[in-house]
Design a protein around this motif. Sequence first.
Motif, short mmCIF file in Angstrom:
data_model
loop_
_atom_site.label_atom_id
_atom_site.label_comp_id
_atom_site.label_asym_id
_atom_site.label_seq_id
_atom_site.Cartn_x
_atom_site.Cartn_y
_atom_site.Cartn_z
N THR A 85 -61.60 18.73 35.84
CA THR A 85 -61.29 20.12 36.12
C THR A 85 -60.31 20.25 37.28
O THR A 85 -59.32 20.99 37.21
N HIS A 86 -60.59 19.53 38.36
CA HIS A 86 -59.70 19.56 39.53
C HIS A 86 -58.31 19.05 39.17
O HIS A 86 -57.29 19.67 39.56
N SER A 87 -58.23 17.97 38.40
CA SER A 87 -56.94 17.39 38.04
C SER A 87 -56.16 18.31 37.11
O SER A 87 -54.93 18.46 37.25
N ILE A 88 -56.83 18.91 36.16
CA ILE A 88 -56.16 19.84 35.24
C ILE A 88 -55.60 21.04 36.01
O ILE A 88 -54.46 21.46 35.81
N LYS A 89 -56.40 21.58 36.93
CA LYS A 89 -55.92 22.71 37.74
C LYS A 89 -54.67 22.32 38.52
O LYS A 89 -53.71 23.10 38.61
N SER A 90 -54.67 21.12 39.09
CA SER A 90 -53.52 20.67 39.88
C SER A 90 -52.27 20.53 39.00
O SER A 90 -51.16 20.92 39.41
N LEU A 91 -52.46 19.98 37.80
CA LEU A 91 -51.32 19.80 36.90
C LEU A 91 -50.79 21.15 36.40
O LEU A 91 -49.58 21.33 36.26
N LEU A 92 -51.68 22.07 36.13
CA LEU A 92 -51.23 23.39 35.71
C LEU A 92 -50.37 24.04 36.78
O LEU A 92 -49.35 24.68 36.49
N ASN A 93 -50.78 23.86 38.02
CA ASN A 93 -50.01 24.40 39.14
C ASN A 93 -48.68 23.67 39.30
O ASN A 93 -47.64 24.30 39.51
N GLU A 94 -48.71 22.33 39.18
CA GLU A 94 -47.50 21.53 39.35
C GLU A 94 -46.43 21.90 38.33
O GLU A 94 -45.23 21.94 38.66
N TYR A 95 -46.85 22.16 37.09
CA TYR A 95 -45.89 22.45 36.03
C TYR A 95 -45.73 23.95 35.78
O TYR A 95 -45.18 24.35 34.76
N ASP A 96 -46.23 24.74 36.71
CA ASP A 96 -46.09 26.20 36.63
C ASP A 96 -46.51 26.71 35.24
O ASP A 96 -45.80 27.49 34.59
N ALA A 97 -47.68 26.24 34.79
CA ALA A 97 -48.15 26.54 33.44
C ALA A 97 -48.88 27.88 33.38
O ALA A 97 -49.50 28.31 34.35
N THR A 98 -48.78 28.52 32.23
CA THR A 98 -49.64 29.66 31.94
C THR A 98 -50.69 29.19 30.95
O THR A 98 -50.46 28.26 30.18
N TYR A 99 -51.85 29.84 30.95
CA TYR A 99 -52.96 29.27 30.20
C TYR A 99 -53.99 30.32 29.79
O TYR A 99 -54.04 31.43 30.32
N LEU A 100 -54.80 29.89 28.83
CA LEU A 100 -56.04 30.57 28.48
C LEU A 100 -57.14 29.53 28.65
O LEU A 100 -57.10 28.47 27.99
N ILE A 101 -58.07 29.78 29.54
CA ILE A 101 -59.13 28.82 29.85
C ILE A 101 -60.48 29.46 29.58
O ILE A 101 -60.74 30.59 30.01
N ASP A 102 -61.34 28.73 28.87
CA ASP A 102 -62.65 29.26 28.49
C ASP A 102 -63.78 28.56 29.23
O ASP A 102 -63.83 27.32 29.29
N VAL A 143 -52.88 25.51 27.04
CA VAL A 143 -51.68 25.67 27.86
C VAL A 143 -50.64 26.38 27.00
O VAL A 143 -50.23 25.87 25.95
N LEU A 144 -50.22 27.55 27.44
CA LEU A 144 -49.32 28.38 26.64
C LEU A 144 -47.85 28.08 26.93
O LEU A 144 -47.03 28.01 26.02
N THR A 145 -47.52 27.93 28.20
CA THR A 145 -46.15 27.60 28.59
C THR A 145 -46.21 26.66 29.79
O THR A 145 -47.19 26.65 30.54
N ALA A 146 -45.13 25.90 29.99
CA ALA A 146 -45.02 25.01 31.16
C ALA A 146 -43.57 24.63 31.33
O ALA A 146 -42.77 24.71 30.39
N ASN A 147 -43.23 24.21 32.54
CA ASN A 147 -41.85 23.82 32.81
C ASN A 147 -41.42 22.61 31.98
O ASN A 147 -40.25 22.50 31.60
N ALA A 148 -42.34 21.70 31.73
CA ALA A 148 -42.05 20.50 30.93
C ALA A 148 -43.31 20.17 30.14
O ALA A 148 -44.14 19.36 30.58
N MET A 149 -43.45 20.78 28.99
CA MET A 149 -44.69 20.70 28.23
C MET A 149 -45.03 19.27 27.83
O MET A 149 -46.20 18.85 27.91
N GLU A 150 -44.04 18.48 27.40
CA GLU A 150 -44.32 17.12 26.96
C GLU A 150 -44.80 16.25 28.12
O GLU A 150 -45.74 15.45 27.97
#
Length: 253
Positions: A85-102, A143-150
């Motif tokens: 959970t902590h790592s995913i949150k960090s990566l989402l922030n790093e890649y400026d991602a938008t998301y839907l999290i359940d 993950v809906l969008t990100a700066n570099a999705m791949e």
Amino acid sequence: MIFVFDLDGTICYKGQPITEKILHVLECLQVNGHTVIFASARPIRDMLPILNPRFHAYTMIGGNGSLVSENGQLTYSTSFTSHQTHSIKSLLNEYDATYLIDGEWDYSYTGSPDHPILTQVDPARLAKMVPLEAHEAIVKVLVLTANAMEQLADKITLLDVVVHTHRNENVLDISPNNIHKWAALKKLNIGREQYIAFGNDANDISMFKNAAHSVMIGYHEELAQYATEAIPLEENIEDKIVEKLNYLSTIYN
């Protein structure tokens, strides 16, 4: 026999509720001694609005297998570890991602207010949109969008989680490790080749691999190699599904 149905793109379309034509044949399966189970990428919360209330006590597998509901009660839940959970949150922030999290019931959303996926999120207003930090546990990430999705997908995969890429929607679908529809079926004491599966996407592969018979709706390149047969996604798709279910109900009775 046990019949397991994916929802979106399989027995319902464009976020609309399952039609009475399909619901009727599902009830006929039950009357004829079969068992009907629904298995979706949606959390249980979002499965309920597309099912008529008379089906709400049926067994449901949600979140690609992270959630199981039986007789209207959540009986099984698997979430990401605190480290994941902590790592995913960090990566989402790093890649400026938008998301839907359940979480198990509530959700967090940072995407565009007009993103088409938002029309499928809690349409019955059964839950709350909460800050990410408010979840005691997280069971699914889109993950809906990100700066570099791949690149983001590659890094998230290293966290020992399950990642599906939905090509048509261009989103990353992330679940805890060893969480998939087949794993949930095993939690329900359903064994290999003890069920018939209907599905349409990559997240149906695990249950197709272990089914006695599998029916692909439309065409998906990865799923196709595990499908016993396919029904083209055409204008008369519901009639074809009803015809196929009536046939399978008879030969597997």
